[in-house]
Design a protein around this motif. Sequence first.
Motif, mmCIF file in Angstrom:
data_model
loop_
_atom_site.group_PDB
_atom_site.id
_atom_site.type_symbol
_atom_site.label_atom_id
_atom_site.label_comp_id
_atom_site.label_asym_id
_atom_site.label_seq_id
_atom_site.Cartn_x
_atom_site.Cartn_y
_atom_site.Cartn_z
ATOM 1 N N GLN A 64 89.241 32.884 4.717
ATOM 2 C CA GLN A 64 87.997 32.354 4.132
ATOM 3 C C GLN A 64 88.078 32.355 2.606
ATOM 4 O OE1 GLN A 64 84.743 34.692 5.634
ATOM 5 N NE2 GLN A 64 85.027 33.995 7.749
ATOM 6 N N GLY A 65 88.650 33.428 2.050
ATOM 7 C CA GLY A 65 88.799 33.512 0.594
ATOM 8 C C GLY A 65 89.714 32.434 0.052
ATOM 9 N N VAL A 66 90.815 32.170 0.756
ATOM 10 C CA VAL A 66 91.745 31.116 0.341
ATOM 11 C C VAL A 66 91.040 29.764 0.370
ATOM 12 C CG1 VAL A 66 93.833 29.850 1.031
ATOM 13 C CG2 VAL A 66 93.831 32.355 1.029
ATOM 14 N N LYS A 67 90.273 29.531 1.439
ATOM 15 C CA LYS A 67 89.545 28.265 1.577
ATOM 16 C C LYS A 67 88.523 28.108 0.451
ATOM 17 C CE LYS A 67 88.904 27.585 5.997
ATOM 18 N NZ LYS A 67 88.254 27.567 7.306
ATOM 19 N N ARG A 68 87.768 29.179 0.183
ATOM 20 C CA ARG A 68 86.752 29.152 -0.871
ATOM 21 C C ARG A 68 87.407 28.894 -2.229
ATOM 22 N NH1 ARG A 68 84.564 33.598 0.420
ATOM 23 N NH2 ARG A 68 85.850 34.896 -0.889
ATOM 24 N N GLU A 69 88.536 29.558 -2.469
ATOM 25 C CA GLU A 69 89.256 29.370 -3.724
ATOM 26 C C GLU A 69 89.743 27.921 -3.850
ATOM 27 O OE1 GLU A 69 93.253 31.240 -4.496
ATOM 28 O OE2 GLU A 69 91.996 32.511 -5.766
ATOM 29 N N GLY A 70 90.168 27.341 -2.740
ATOM 30 C CA GLY A 70 90.605 25.944 -2.732
ATOM 31 C C GLY A 70 89.470 25.004 -3.071
ATOM 32 N N TYR A 71 88.287 25.271 -2.516
ATOM 33 C CA TYR A 71 87.120 24.435 -2.820
ATOM 34 C C TYR A 71 86.746 24.533 -4.287
ATOM 35 C CZ TYR A 71 86.345 23.988 2.232
ATOM 36 O OH TYR A 71 86.479 23.729 3.566
ATOM 37 N N ILE A 72 86.799 25.737 -4.819
ATOM 38 C CA ILE A 72 86.475 25.928 -6.242
ATOM 39 C C ILE A 72 87.492 25.174 -7.099
ATOM 40 C CG2 ILE A 72 86.390 27.636 -8.111
ATOM 41 C CD1 ILE A 72 85.212 29.607 -5.991
ATOM 42 N N HIS A 107 94.052 43.868 -2.421
ATOM 43 C CA HIS A 107 94.399 42.556 -2.968
ATOM 44 C C HIS A 107 93.347 41.518 -2.592
ATOM 45 C CE1 HIS A 107 98.157 43.277 -5.005
ATOM 46 N NE2 HIS A 107 98.543 44.045 -4.016
ATOM 47 N N TYR A 108 92.805 41.604 -1.388
ATOM 48 C CA TYR A 108 91.731 40.680 -0.986
ATOM 49 C C TYR A 108 90.527 40.833 -1.915
ATOM 50 C CZ TYR A 108 87.518 39.206 1.437
ATOM 51 O OH TYR A 108 86.297 38.648 1.720
ATOM 52 N N LYS A 109 90.113 42.074 -2.158
ATOM 53 C CA LYS A 109 88.935 42.305 -2.990
ATOM 54 C C LYS A 109 89.152 41.841 -4.429
ATOM 55 C CE LYS A 109 86.240 45.772 -2.328
ATOM 56 N NZ LYS A 109 85.644 47.102 -2.197
ATOM 57 N N MET A 110 90.417 41.871 -4.895
ATOM 58 C CA MET A 110 90.716 41.426 -6.251
ATOM 59 C C MET A 110 90.938 39.915 -6.312
ATOM 60 S SD MET A 110 93.125 44.451 -7.820
ATOM 61 C CE MET A 110 94.402 44.323 -6.589
ATOM 62 N N GLY A 111 90.936 39.246 -5.163
ATOM 63 C CA GLY A 111 91.145 37.800 -5.137
ATOM 64 C C GLY A 111 92.608 37.400 -5.134
ATOM 65 N N ASN A 112 93.500 38.355 -4.916
ATOM 66 C CA ASN A 112 94.942 38.075 -4.820
ATOM 67 C C ASN A 112 95.264 37.757 -3.362
ATOM 68 O OD1 ASN A 112 95.014 38.894 -7.501
ATOM 69 N ND2 ASN A 112 95.704 40.949 -7.004
ATOM 70 N N TYR A 113 94.859 36.580 -2.921
ATOM 71 C CA TYR A 113 94.901 36.270 -1.497
ATOM 72 C C TYR A 113 96.321 36.175 -0.939
ATOM 73 C CZ TYR A 113 89.988 35.421 -2.308
ATOM 74 O OH TYR A 113 88.670 35.577 -2.663
ATOM 75 N N GLU A 114 97.269 35.691 -1.718
ATOM 76 C CA GLU A 114 98.647 35.606 -1.208
ATOM 77 C C GLU A 114 99.220 36.996 -0.975
ATOM 78 O OE1 GLU A 114 100.411 33.059 0.070
ATOM 79 O OE2 GLU A 114 98.504 32.036 -0.199
ATOM 80 N N GLU A 115 99.004 37.908 -1.922
ATOM 81 C CA GLU A 115 99.468 39.284 -1.741
ATOM 82 C C GLU A 115 98.768 39.924 -0.546
ATOM 83 O OE1 GLU A 115 101.834 41.253 -3.325
ATOM 84 O OE2 GLU A 115 102.451 39.357 -4.198
ATOM 85 N N LEU A 175 90.499 41.291 8.892
ATOM 86 C CA LEU A 175 90.780 41.101 7.466
ATOM 87 C C LEU A 175 91.509 39.782 7.247
ATOM 88 C CD1 LEU A 175 90.659 42.110 4.581
ATOM 89 C CD2 LEU A 175 92.727 43.456 5.031
ATOM 90 N N GLY A 176 92.393 39.411 8.155
ATOM 91 C CA GLY A 176 93.081 38.125 8.053
ATOM 92 C C GLY A 176 92.094 36.968 8.016
ATOM 93 N N GLY A 177 91.035 37.056 8.827
ATOM 94 C CA GLY A 177 89.997 36.027 8.808
ATOM 95 C C GLY A 177 89.280 35.964 7.471
ATOM 96 N N LEU A 178 89.000 37.124 6.894
ATOM 97 C CA LEU A 178 88.352 37.146 5.577
ATOM 98 C C LEU A 178 89.273 36.589 4.494
ATOM 99 C CD1 LEU A 178 86.533 40.609 5.593
ATOM 100 C CD2 LEU A 178 85.518 38.349 5.817
#
Length: 155
Positions: free
Chosen positions: A121-129, A86-94, A115-118
């Motif tokens: 980071q993905g959630v933060k990056r998605e928020g910035y976008i 799910h992380y690799k697919m960008g499904n950060y909540e899942e 992995l939790g740290g990554l």
Amino acid sequence: MPTDLPYAADAEVSLSFDELQVLRLQYEREFGQGHITTQTKFNYAWGLVKSPLREHQVEGVRMLQEIYRSEPSRRRECLYYLALGHYKMGNYEEAKNFNALLLDREPTNMQAQSLGGLIDQGVKREGYIGMALVGGAAAIGTILVANLIRRATRK
């Protein structure tokens, strides 16, 4: 996206085409014989999740979910790779949900912590976008309104 987190290597490293092909052929051979072992299914799902191709990741996550539901003894190892997929697919909540389940069971699991740290980071990056997109849309909206007002005052 390289990371200095030592245990998150699965998020960055894919199998080669040949390595994934070996897993696929084993899976297809067992499928043709009418019985796929859980280990073969897990191995193939693991390889698919590690793939850089989204369609492989989707299929790998689907297979891992089947294993998770049908094989209680394999749930622990499925949780990490479900979170990773799910992380690799960008499904950060899942990804967060599956990772949290694993950390509830194993609070000192370094892979899950990393992995939790990554994921964070993905959630933060998605928020910035998201903020950039909203800001850009607001700017375009302002320009359009200004042009409409300017046209209306010229008449």
